[in-house]
Design a protein around this motif. Structure first.
Motif, short mmCIF file in Angstrom:
data_model
loop_
_atom_site.label_atom_id
_atom_site.label_comp_id
_atom_site.label_asym_id
_atom_site.label_seq_id
_atom_site.Cartn_x
_atom_site.Cartn_y
_atom_site.Cartn_z
N ARG A 3 0.83 -1.22 0.00
CA ARG A 3 0.00 0.00 0.00
C ARG A 3 0.85 1.25 0.00
O ARG A 3 0.41 2.32 -0.45
CB ARG A 3 -0.97 -0.02 1.18
CG ARG A 3 -0.33 0.08 2.56
CD ARG A 3 -0.37 1.47 3.11
NE ARG A 3 0.47 1.57 4.30
CZ ARG A 3 1.04 2.71 4.69
NH1 ARG A 3 0.90 3.81 3.99
NH2 ARG A 3 1.79 2.74 5.78
N ARG A 4 2.12 1.18 0.51
CA ARG A 4 2.99 2.35 0.54
C ARG A 4 3.38 2.81 -0.86
O ARG A 4 3.79 3.96 -1.04
CB ARG A 4 4.25 2.03 1.35
CG ARG A 4 4.02 1.75 2.82
CD ARG A 4 5.27 1.21 3.50
NE ARG A 4 5.62 -0.12 3.00
CZ ARG A 4 6.63 -0.84 3.49
NH1 ARG A 4 7.38 -0.36 4.47
NH2 ARG A 4 6.89 -2.05 2.99
N LEU A 5 3.27 1.91 -1.83
CA LEU A 5 3.77 2.18 -3.18
C LEU A 5 2.68 2.13 -4.24
O LEU A 5 2.99 2.26 -5.44
CB LEU A 5 4.88 1.18 -3.53
CG LEU A 5 6.05 1.09 -2.55
CD1 LEU A 5 7.01 -0.01 -2.98
CD2 LEU A 5 6.78 2.43 -2.45
N ARG A 75 10.78 10.53 -5.45
CA ARG A 75 12.07 10.11 -4.90
C ARG A 75 12.10 8.63 -4.55
O ARG A 75 13.09 7.95 -4.77
CB ARG A 75 12.39 10.95 -3.66
CG ARG A 75 13.68 10.63 -2.98
CD ARG A 75 14.01 11.65 -1.90
NE ARG A 75 14.37 12.93 -2.50
CZ ARG A 75 14.69 14.01 -1.78
NH1 ARG A 75 14.68 13.96 -0.46
NH2 ARG A 75 15.01 15.13 -2.39
N ASP A 76 11.01 8.09 -4.00
CA ASP A 76 11.01 6.69 -3.57
C ASP A 76 9.69 5.98 -3.81
O ASP A 76 9.51 4.84 -3.39
CB ASP A 76 11.38 6.59 -2.09
CG ASP A 76 10.50 7.48 -1.21
OD1 ASP A 76 9.38 7.83 -1.63
OD2 ASP A 76 10.95 7.84 -0.10
N GLY A 77 8.76 6.65 -4.50
CA GLY A 77 7.49 6.02 -4.83
C GLY A 77 6.48 5.96 -3.71
O GLY A 77 5.40 5.40 -3.86
N TYR A 78 6.79 6.59 -2.57
CA TYR A 78 5.91 6.52 -1.41
C TYR A 78 4.61 7.29 -1.67
O TYR A 78 4.62 8.37 -2.24
CB TYR A 78 6.62 7.10 -0.19
CG TYR A 78 6.42 6.30 1.07
CD1 TYR A 78 7.46 5.57 1.63
CD2 TYR A 78 5.19 6.27 1.72
CE1 TYR A 78 7.28 4.84 2.81
CE2 TYR A 78 5.00 5.54 2.88
CZ TYR A 78 6.05 4.83 3.42
OH TYR A 78 5.87 4.10 4.57
N VAL A 79 3.51 6.71 -1.23
CA VAL A 79 2.18 7.26 -1.46
C VAL A 79 1.58 7.75 -0.15
O VAL A 79 1.80 7.15 0.91
CB VAL A 79 1.27 6.19 -2.09
CG1 VAL A 79 -0.19 6.64 -2.10
CG2 VAL A 79 1.74 5.86 -3.50
N GLY A 80 0.84 8.85 -0.21
CA GLY A 80 0.16 9.32 0.98
C GLY A 80 -0.53 10.65 0.74
O GLY A 80 -0.70 11.09 -0.41
N TYR A 81 -0.91 11.28 1.84
CA TYR A 81 -1.66 12.53 1.79
C TYR A 81 -0.81 13.65 2.38
O TYR A 81 -0.16 13.48 3.41
CB TYR A 81 -2.96 12.39 2.59
CG TYR A 81 -3.92 11.39 2.00
CD1 TYR A 81 -4.95 11.79 1.15
CD2 TYR A 81 -3.78 10.03 2.29
CE1 TYR A 81 -5.83 10.86 0.61
CE2 TYR A 81 -4.66 9.10 1.74
CZ TYR A 81 -5.68 9.52 0.90
OH TYR A 81 -6.53 8.61 0.36
N VAL A 82 -0.85 14.80 1.73
CA VAL A 82 -0.08 15.95 2.17
C VAL A 82 -0.99 17.18 2.15
O VAL A 82 -1.92 17.27 1.34
CB VAL A 82 1.16 16.16 1.25
CG1 VAL A 82 0.76 16.51 -0.17
CG2 VAL A 82 2.09 17.20 1.83
N ASP A 83 -0.73 18.10 3.04
CA ASP A 83 -1.47 19.36 3.06
C ASP A 83 -1.43 20.01 1.68
O ASP A 83 -0.35 20.21 1.11
CB ASP A 83 -0.83 20.29 4.10
CG ASP A 83 -1.64 21.56 4.35
OD1 ASP A 83 -2.28 22.08 3.42
OD2 ASP A 83 -1.61 22.06 5.49
N SER A 84 -2.58 20.33 1.14
CA SER A 84 -2.65 20.90 -0.21
C SER A 84 -1.84 22.18 -0.34
O SER A 84 -1.31 22.49 -1.41
CB SER A 84 -4.11 21.19 -0.59
OG SER A 84 -4.87 20.01 -0.60
N LEU A 85 -1.72 22.95 0.75
CA LEU A 85 -0.99 24.21 0.72
C LEU A 85 0.52 24.01 0.69
O LEU A 85 1.27 24.97 0.50
CB LEU A 85 -1.38 25.08 1.92
CG LEU A 85 -2.85 25.49 2.00
CD1 LEU A 85 -3.09 26.31 3.26
CD2 LEU A 85 -3.28 26.28 0.76
#
Length: 274
Positions: A3-5, A75-85
């Protein structure tokens, strides 16, 4: 299907995953770049931090919803959520920070007020150079001594890791203000042009060749436990970010093995050499 990728959630997925995962939409994604000095990459919106993204990192954004962008890090294919700003349009970067951290100055003078800090590994776009400073826009300046040009790397990954000695331990941290064991190894490897995934289990699976037992250890050898990793400073001393000391520290490998085996991650799972 780690799931990380895998760039997919219940609503959207990367176009190349069509037919492999279920989603309402399959998208090519948009090229974006981290504009904050550092930003947490979260497992879910408002959830646990998996790692940090640093200024200049490229990401592919697949969704922007309720203040969070769903992204995959280049950089490493890691998937996730980040602050839109914390992300914006992608642009070409010219330099990266090659010291543990650096100050941003309001003028090209080390006596001028500092306006912020950037960590090792951040990337910037230099618009001009004035003596020993580069201007990165909006009247902000960085000392040239702390910068290398994009594409220019360092030579000794252990020396890179040593720069972080005393840095506070931070689970999921990737920066000079806080870093964890696998973040430290990744930073050291990437600075020396060595591709490196983010988490210690991925690193154990992908980096180097396993050494037979009783092989004398050398500077730069990697010691793995389940959920932990350190680098050998020499044949006897381990350098690692760890929650026991709560900093990046050095200690005799024999002491680390005894303590970790008894209290934390069990026995050593692998010793590898790049």
């Amino acid at each position: 299907m780690d799931r990380r990728l895998i760039p997919a959630n219940e609503r959207v997925a990367a176009l190349h995953l069509k037919g492999k995962v279920e989603a309402e939409q399959y998208l090519k994604g948009a090229a974006r770049q981290v504009t904050a000095s550092e930003a947490n990459l979260l497992r879910a919106p408002g959830g646990k931090r998996d790692r940090q993204l640093l200024m200049g990192e490229r990401v592919t954004a697949y969704e922007d919803r309720a203040g969070y962008a769903f992204v995959q890090a280049a950089r490493d294919g890691y998937v996730g959520y980040v602050d839109s700003l914390a992300i914006g349009p992608a642009q070409s970067m010219t330099h990266w920070i090659a010291s543990r951290s650096t100050h941003i100055y309001s003028t090209a003078n080390f006596k001028s007020p500092e306006t912020g800090t950037l960590s090792f590994g951040c990337e910037v776009c230099a618009r001009s150079q004035a003596e020993n400073f580069v201007e990165i826009g909006d009247g902000q300046f960085l000392p040239l001594q702390h910068l290398l040009e994009i594409g220019e790397g360092l030579q000794d990954m252990v020396s890179v890791a040593e720069m972080f000695l005393g840095t506070p331990y931070l689970w999921g941290g990737n920066s000079g203000t806080g870093i964890d064991c696998s973040g430290l190894l990744q930073a050291a490897c990437l600075a020396c042009g060595i591709p490196c995934p983010r988490d210690s289990d991925q690193q154990e699976a992908q980096l180097g060749k396993e050494l037979p037992k009783e092989t004398p250890l050398e500077r730069g050898d990697l010691v793995f436990w389940k959920g932990h990793v350190g680098l050998m400073l020499d044949g006897e001393i381990l350098l690692h970010a760890n929650a026991h000391h709560m900093v990046v520290a050095v200690e005799p490998l024999t002491e680390a093995i005894s303590r970790i085996s008894a209290k934390e991650f069990g026995d050593v799972t692998a010793v590898k050499r790049l």
